[in-house]
Design a protein around this motif. Structure first.
Motif, PDB file in Angstrom:
ATOM      1  N   ILE A   5     -27.080  -6.111 -32.705  1.00  0.00           N
ATOM      2  CA  ILE A   5     -26.847  -4.989 -33.672  1.00  0.00           C
ATOM      3  C   ILE A   5     -25.501  -5.433 -34.394  1.00  0.00           C
ATOM      4  N   PHE A   6     -25.536  -5.213 -35.703  1.00  0.00           N
ATOM      5  CA  PHE A   6     -24.314  -5.548 -36.467  1.00  0.00           C
ATOM      6  C   PHE A   6     -23.429  -4.269 -36.558  1.00  0.00           C
ATOM      7  N   GLY A   7     -24.040  -3.072 -36.735  1.00  0.00           N
ATOM      8  CA  GLY A   7     -23.187  -2.005 -36.694  1.00  0.00           C
ATOM      9  C   GLY A   7     -24.083  -0.889 -37.066  1.00  0.00           C
ATOM     10  N   SER A   8     -23.414   0.279 -37.249  1.00  0.00           N
ATOM     11  CA  SER A   8     -24.235   1.554 -37.305  1.00  0.00           C
ATOM     12  C   SER A   8     -23.683   2.309 -38.706  1.00  0.00           C
ATOM     13  N   ARG A   9     -24.708   2.914 -39.288  1.00  0.00           N
ATOM     14  CA  ARG A   9     -24.305   3.757 -40.487  1.00  0.00           C
ATOM     15  C   ARG A   9     -25.253   4.875 -40.556  1.00  0.00           C
ATOM     16  N   LEU A  10     -24.700   6.157 -40.650  1.00  0.00           N
ATOM     17  CA  LEU A  10     -25.386   7.463 -40.601  1.00  0.00           C
ATOM     18  C   LEU A  10     -26.407   7.598 -39.431  1.00  0.00           C
ATOM     19  N   GLY A  11     -25.870   7.321 -38.509  1.00  0.00           N
ATOM     20  CA  GLY A  11     -26.663   7.345 -37.144  1.00  0.00           C
ATOM     21  C   GLY A  11     -27.986   6.304 -37.192  1.00  0.00           C
ATOM     22  N   GLN A  12     -28.021   5.260 -38.085  1.00  0.00           N
ATOM     23  CA  GLN A  12     -29.097   4.093 -38.003  1.00  0.00           C
ATOM     24  C   GLN A  12     -28.408   2.853 -37.460  1.00  0.00           C
ATOM     25  N   ASP A  13     -28.742   2.430 -36.470  1.00  0.00           N
ATOM     26  CA  ASP A  13     -28.135   1.018 -36.129  1.00  0.00           C
ATOM     27  C   ASP A  13     -28.862  -0.084 -37.271  1.00  0.00           C
ATOM     28  N   ILE A  14     -28.038  -1.102 -37.420  1.00  0.00           N
ATOM     29  CA  ILE A  14     -28.242  -2.019 -38.355  1.00  0.00           C
ATOM     30  C   ILE A  14     -28.309  -3.469 -37.714  1.00  0.00           C
ATOM     31  N   ILE A  15     -29.313  -4.186 -37.874  1.00  0.00           N
ATOM     32  CA  ILE A  15     -29.450  -5.444 -37.215  1.00  0.00           C
ATOM     33  C   ILE A  15     -28.898  -6.592 -38.056  1.00  0.00           C
ATOM     34  N   ASP A  16     -28.201  -7.643 -37.241  1.00  0.00           N
ATOM     35  CA  ASP A  16     -27.420  -8.561 -37.799  1.00  0.00           C
ATOM     36  C   ASP A  16     -28.402  -9.789 -38.245  1.00  0.00           C
ATOM     37  N   LEU A  17     -28.500  -9.742 -39.655  1.00  0.00           N
ATOM     38  CA  LEU A  17     -29.669 -10.548 -40.312  1.00  0.00           C
ATOM     39  C   LEU A  17     -29.201 -12.116 -40.015  1.00  0.00           C
ATOM     40  N   GLU A  18     -28.040 -12.487 -39.814  1.00  0.00           N
ATOM     41  CA  GLU A  18     -27.756 -13.955 -39.587  1.00  0.00           C
ATOM     42  C   GLU A  18     -28.444 -14.230 -38.204  1.00  0.00           C
ATOM     43  N   GLN A  19     -28.339 -13.220 -37.095  1.00  0.00           N
ATOM     44  CA  GLN A  19     -28.973 -13.563 -36.004  1.00  0.00           C
ATOM     45  C   GLN A  19     -30.502 -13.691 -36.037  1.00  0.00           C
ATOM     46  N   THR A  20     -31.119 -12.662 -36.931  1.00  0.00           N
ATOM     47  CA  THR A  20     -32.385 -12.721 -37.120  1.00  0.00           C
ATOM     48  C   THR A  20     -33.030 -14.007 -37.814  1.00  0.00           C
ATOM     49  N   ALA A  21     -32.241 -14.485 -38.637  1.00  0.00           N
ATOM     50  CA  ALA A  21     -32.542 -15.851 -39.346  1.00  0.00           C
ATOM     51  C   ALA A  21     -32.627 -16.887 -38.537  1.00  0.00           C
ATOM     52  N   ALA A  22     -31.891 -17.079 -37.567  1.00  0.00           N
ATOM     53  CA  ALA A  22     -31.404 -17.907 -36.449  1.00  0.00           C
ATOM     54  C   ALA A  22     -32.541 -18.046 -35.501  1.00  0.00           C
ATOM     55  N   HIS A  23     -32.739 -16.678 -34.975  1.00  0.00           N
ATOM     56  CA  HIS A  23     -33.985 -16.618 -33.740  1.00  0.00           C
ATOM     57  C   HIS A  23     -35.342 -16.798 -34.508  1.00  0.00           C
ATOM     58  N   LEU A  24     -35.410 -16.362 -35.708  1.00  0.00           N
ATOM     59  CA  LEU A  24     -36.831 -16.528 -36.500  1.00  0.00           C
ATOM     60  C   LEU A  24     -37.132 -17.861 -36.715  1.00  0.00           C
ATOM     61  N   GLN A  25     -36.028 -18.766 -37.094  1.00  0.00           N
ATOM     62  CA  GLN A  25     -36.321 -20.088 -36.870  1.00  0.00           C
ATOM     63  C   GLN A  25     -36.783 -20.879 -35.898  1.00  0.00           C
ATOM     64  N   LEU A  26     -36.005 -20.365 -34.701  1.00  0.00           N
ATOM     65  CA  LEU A  26     -36.669 -20.951 -33.531  1.00  0.00           C
ATOM     66  C   LEU A  26     -37.782 -20.455 -33.107  1.00  0.00           C
ATOM     67  N   ALA A  27     -38.348 -19.433 -33.323  1.00  0.00           N
ATOM     68  CA  ALA A  27     -39.540 -18.759 -32.978  1.00  0.00           C
ATOM     69  C   ALA A  27     -40.678 -19.478 -33.714  1.00  0.00           C
ATOM     70  N   LEU A  28     -40.376 -19.665 -35.040  1.00  0.00           N
ATOM     71  CA  LEU A  28     -41.425 -20.291 -35.998  1.00  0.00           C
ATOM     72  C   LEU A  28     -41.806 -21.729 -35.678  1.00  0.00           C
ATOM     73  N   ASN A  29     -40.265 -22.403 -35.110  1.00  0.00           N
ATOM     74  CA  ASN A  29     -40.545 -23.785 -34.671  1.00  0.00           C
ATOM     75  C   ASN A  29     -41.576 -23.826 -33.458  1.00  0.00           C
ATOM     76  N   PHE A  30     -41.127 -23.021 -32.423  1.00  0.00           N
ATOM     77  CA  PHE A  30     -41.946 -23.008 -31.324  1.00  0.00           C
ATOM     78  C   PHE A  30     -43.459 -22.923 -31.621  1.00  0.00           C
ATOM     79  N   THR A  31     -43.606 -21.930 -32.569  1.00  0.00           N
ATOM     80  CA  THR A  31     -45.015 -21.154 -32.782  1.00  0.00           C
ATOM     81  C   THR A  31     -45.650 -22.455 -33.324  1.00  0.00           C
ATOM     82  N   ALA A  32     -45.037 -23.216 -34.437  1.00  0.00           N
ATOM     83  CA  ALA A  32     -45.588 -24.488 -35.225  1.00  0.00           C
ATOM     84  C   ALA A  32     -45.734 -25.554 -34.058  1.00  0.00           C
ATOM     85  N   HIS A  33     -45.110 -25.961 -33.186  1.00  0.00           N
ATOM     86  CA  HIS A  33     -45.215 -26.794 -31.989  1.00  0.00           C
ATOM     87  C   HIS A  33     -46.618 -26.548 -31.239  1.00  0.00           C
TER      88      HIS A  33
END
Length: 198
Positions: A5-33
């Protein structure tokens, strides 16, 4: 989910998109393998509004989908429920890690018991502990789910196409090809030229 979680605004949690990109790349790589090595990939979701999209995604890349009620023990008791010759999936992609009553999906627990690797889109209200490759992201909005489906479909189809190209090349050269699809070890990493180093 606190580390994602990057932070919170107006009661909504905001996801850190840099971590999303890194984790998504690992997940897609494993799926492709897994797809390259001929593994069975099962797309799982319990959200009714996305069942058609997820089934079409799985069908278009030649894999399987389960978007209905997931019976507990379907993976752990597969020889009894499905017969002794039933082959379990080599990877489970969970596009929603919660079921309709906001409890952890049964497939997450069963896959962890059976040592089946999982890729899961985890929202801020999910627990990523039992998921092998958690991808922090929004699993509620249609554009986000469509994006994740399109990315997984692209990864699987590109990996299968790469395997077909290499098999054709080996046939032309008369050399033994890569390992047969039935003897694949989905966790094994190889330099396949799929865009991400092993």
């Amino acid at each position: 989910m606190e580390p994602y979680i990057f932070g919170s605004r107006l009661g909504q949690d905001i996801i850190d998109l840099e971590q999303t990109a890194a984790h998504l790349q690992l997940a897609l790589n494993f799926t492709a393998h897994v797809a390259y090595r001929g593994g069975i990939i099962l797309f799982v979701s319990r959200a009714r509004q996305f069942s058609h999209l997820i089934e079409n995604t799985a069908r278009s890349c030649g894999e399987y989908a389960h978007t209905r009620y997931f019976k507990g023990g379907l993976l752990t008791n597969a020889p009894l429920l499905l017969g002794p010759q039933a082959r379990l999936p080599d990877l489970i992609v969970l596009l929603h890690t919660l079921n309709n009553v906001f409890e952890p999906h049964v497939a997450v627990r069963d896959a962890a018991k059976m040592n089946i690797p999982t890729v899961g889109i985890v929202d801020t209200n999910c627990n990523p502990c039992l998921i092998t490759y958690p991808v922090p992201g929004n699993d509620d909005s249609p554009p986000a789910v469509q994006l994740f489906c399109r990315l997984f479909q692209t990864a699987v189809t590109r990996a299968k196409e790469k395997r077909r190209q290499l098999e054709a090349l080996y046939r032309l050269q008369g050399a033994p090809g890569p390992c047969p699809a039935g003897r694949a070890t989905p966790g094994a990493q190889a330099g396949l030229g799929l865009g991400v180093a092993a």
